[in-house]
Scaffold this motif. Structure first.
Motif, PDB file in Angstrom:
ATOM      1  N   THR A 313       0.850  -1.191   0.000  1.00  0.00           N
ATOM      2  CA  THR A 313       0.000   0.000   0.000  1.00  0.00           C
ATOM      3  C   THR A 313       0.879   1.232   0.000  1.00  0.00           C
ATOM      4  N   VAL A 314       0.515   2.226  -0.795  1.00  0.00           N
ATOM      5  CA  VAL A 314       1.237   3.492  -0.818  1.00  0.00           C
ATOM      6  C   VAL A 314       0.219   4.616  -0.655  1.00  0.00           C
ATOM      7  N   HIS A 315       0.455   5.492   0.312  1.00  0.00           N
ATOM      8  CA  HIS A 315      -0.417   6.638   0.559  1.00  0.00           C
ATOM      9  C   HIS A 315       0.188   7.869  -0.101  1.00  0.00           C
ATOM     10  N   LEU A 316      -0.553   8.460  -1.020  1.00  0.00           N
ATOM     11  CA  LEU A 316      -0.039   9.566  -1.818  1.00  0.00           C
ATOM     12  C   LEU A 316      -0.773  10.851  -1.480  1.00  0.00           C
ATOM     13  N   GLY A 317      -0.044  11.793  -0.895  1.00  0.00           N
ATOM     14  CA  GLY A 317      -0.701  13.049  -0.546  1.00  0.00           C
ATOM     15  C   GLY A 317       0.222  14.061   0.082  1.00  0.00           C
ATOM     16  N   GLY A 318       1.469  13.683   0.340  1.00  0.00           N
ATOM     17  CA  GLY A 318       2.411  14.651   0.890  1.00  0.00           C
ATOM     18  C   GLY A 318       2.284  14.798   2.385  1.00  0.00           C
ATOM     19  N   THR A 319       2.291  16.027   2.854  1.00  0.00           N
ATOM     20  CA  THR A 319       2.352  16.316   4.288  1.00  0.00           C
ATOM     21  C   THR A 319       1.002  16.136   4.975  1.00  0.00           C
ATOM     22  N   PHE A 320       1.060  16.126   6.298  1.00  0.00           N
ATOM     23  CA  PHE A 320      -0.173  16.030   7.078  1.00  0.00           C
ATOM     24  C   PHE A 320      -1.128  17.156   6.708  1.00  0.00           C
TER      25      PHE A 320
END
Length: 475
Positions: A313-320
């Motif tokens: 799984t890869v979460h793509l979205g940058g910073t919090f």
């Protein structure tokens, strides 16, 4: 169908919860009929050649931390019926624009060590919860209104999980720890600053450290097929291609369990329900929808970060802050230009998913409920952002907007794959405030879908607890 054939119980819908309910009742020696509107069982656990021949894509669920964490599924001999889990070396990766990534590993210490100065804070937060999980899992993954076995351990979990993802993120100092946490919190499909948005993230993280985030060999359909095979081995009956529109479509039975949304329950048997219960069901709130993309690819996705190339799984979205802002906009009905993307690359670890040397890609982003906006380009841009050259690997693309998701599975109202918002307002009244959330107001009629506790996910616990209620009430 012979509507005069006698069954002890009929289960409508063969998602993980319908299958779990049917199995639990059949294990007690009852005669159970499981009905499914589609041609194959599975609900959210189906695999199909959506793009090109030989490319096998998970239509909805893809990675299964709850398959290992579920107290019910762990008791079933599914391996004997063909289920095999594959464990990627990295459970989840969270890449950043500079080519680095934070990573979730099954060993807690390995995850903590990768978070630098936040390693201690991570251990302090999760180690006690991971250790106490076996004493509270059946409570967390079930109806809330019951006496806990370990009140102190449950209180520790509850005090943390009632907080927002933003509040928990304040425990960390680094971009890496905050970002990794944001990606997991975003699975909740509510704003990251909303109370209880941490709850699902805690469950997923604990599940990862205890059993991993595995991928079923051959696709998610293999979980459904294994459950169906076990159910049949017990003597259960399955009929596919049977859409239930009214109670008259069903044979005589002492109990009927609906693995459906409250909306469908109302449509099928609303006339049998009390006015107050109907009012409660009509107030059930559905949440964000999803826009899904599947790709046939010529090669593995060229993520710059090594951890991302090794992750299931890869979460793509940058910073919090970027992820939190995007999810807040979706909650308000706005489509973000850079949506948070959940990406899975099953074929990297499972060669049966694609022709030799080629790959599949699986991704979705959150969108306003009922949205039909095409988010393909926005999602592709987010993958390309962290994997330059990704576009050049694409052979074919298949998409689902929210209406297509609901056509695929009628439980996904407006594209909501969780069976309704999982926020503090629906924590104790899912789908209605009752001593047993699985009983309806009609005698012998029960609801066992993800719209009951503990909510969405491939764990079967909603169906298991609904069946236990049926056994207590009737048999």
């Amino acid at each position: 169908m012979d509507n005069h054939q006698q069954f002890d119980a009929v289960v409508v819908g063969s998602g993980p919860n319908g299958l779990a309910a049917a199995i639990t009742l059949q294990q007690r020696g009852l005669q159970v009929l499981l009905l499914e509107a589609k041609d194959t069982v599975g609900g959210g656990m189906r695999t199909a050649e959506l793009t090109l021949p030989g490319f096998h894509h998970d239509v909805c669920s893809a990675v299964h931390p709850m398959g290992m964490a579920s107290p019910f599924l762990r008791t079933l001999p599914l391996h004997d019926f063909g289920l095999e889990y594959i464990h990627p070396p990295v459970l989840a990766a969270h890449p950043f624009d500079d080519g680095t990534a934070a990573a979730l590993y099954q060993p807690l210490n390995e995850t903590a060590e990768g978070l630098g100065v936040d390693g201690g804070a991570y251990r302090n937060l999760f180690a006690p919860l991971v250790q106490s999980w076996p004493r509270i899992d059946t409570h967390i993954l079930g109806p809330m209104l019951k006496i806990p076995k370990d009140p102190l351990a449950l209180a520790s979990f509850g005090l943390k999980s009632l907080q927002s993802g933003k509040q928990i993120a304040a425990r960390f100092r680094t971009r890496e720890a905050k970002g990794l946490w944001a990606g997991i919190v975003a699975h909740s499909m509510i704003p990251l600053d909303a109370l209880t948005s941490s709850a699902i993230a805690f469950v997923l993280t604990i599940a990862g450290h205890r059993g991993g985030w595995p991928i079923p060999r051959g696709g998610s359909q293999s979980i459904a097929d294994a459950m169906a095979g076990y159910f049949r081995s017990l003597g259960g009956t399955i009929q596919t291609g049977m859409e239930v529109k009214t109670l008259a479509d069903l044979p005589e039975a002492k109990a009927i369990l609906f693995d459906t949304s409250p909306k469908q329950l109302l449509e099928i048997c609303g006339h049998k329900l009390s006015p107050f219960y109907r009012w409660q069901l009509n107030r059930h709130r559905y949440g964000m929808g999803v826009f899904k993309v599947d790709w046939a690819l010529t090669e593995p996705v060229p993520f710059r970060a090594e951890a991302a190339r090794k992750a299931g799984t890869v979460h793509l979205g940058g910073t919090f802050d970027e992820i939190a802002g995007g999810e807040r906009r979706v909650w308000k009905g706005i489509h973000p230009e850079k949506p948070f993307v959940l990406f899975a690359q099953q074929s990297v670890f499972d060669g049966s998913r694609a022709p030799t040397g080629q790959q599949t890609g699986w991704a979705y982003c959150h969108v306003p409920n009922g949205s039909t906006k095409d988010m393909t380009e926005a999602i592709t841009n987010q993958v390309e952002r962290f994997a330059p050259g990704f576009r050049d690997t694409i052979r074919a693309t298949h998409t689902f907007h929210t209406e297509a998701m609901e056509r695929y599975n009628a439980n996904y109202i407006g594209g909501d794959i969780n069976g309704g918002v999982v926020n503090i307002a629906q924590l104790f009244n899912r789908p209605a405030l009752r001593l047993s959330p699985y009983r309806t107001s009609a005698k012998g009629v029960y609801i066992c879908s993800a719209s009951t506790p503990p909510g969405g996910g491939v764990h079967g616990m909603c169906g298991y607890y609904a069946a236990k209620q049926v056994l207590k009430d009737i048999f």
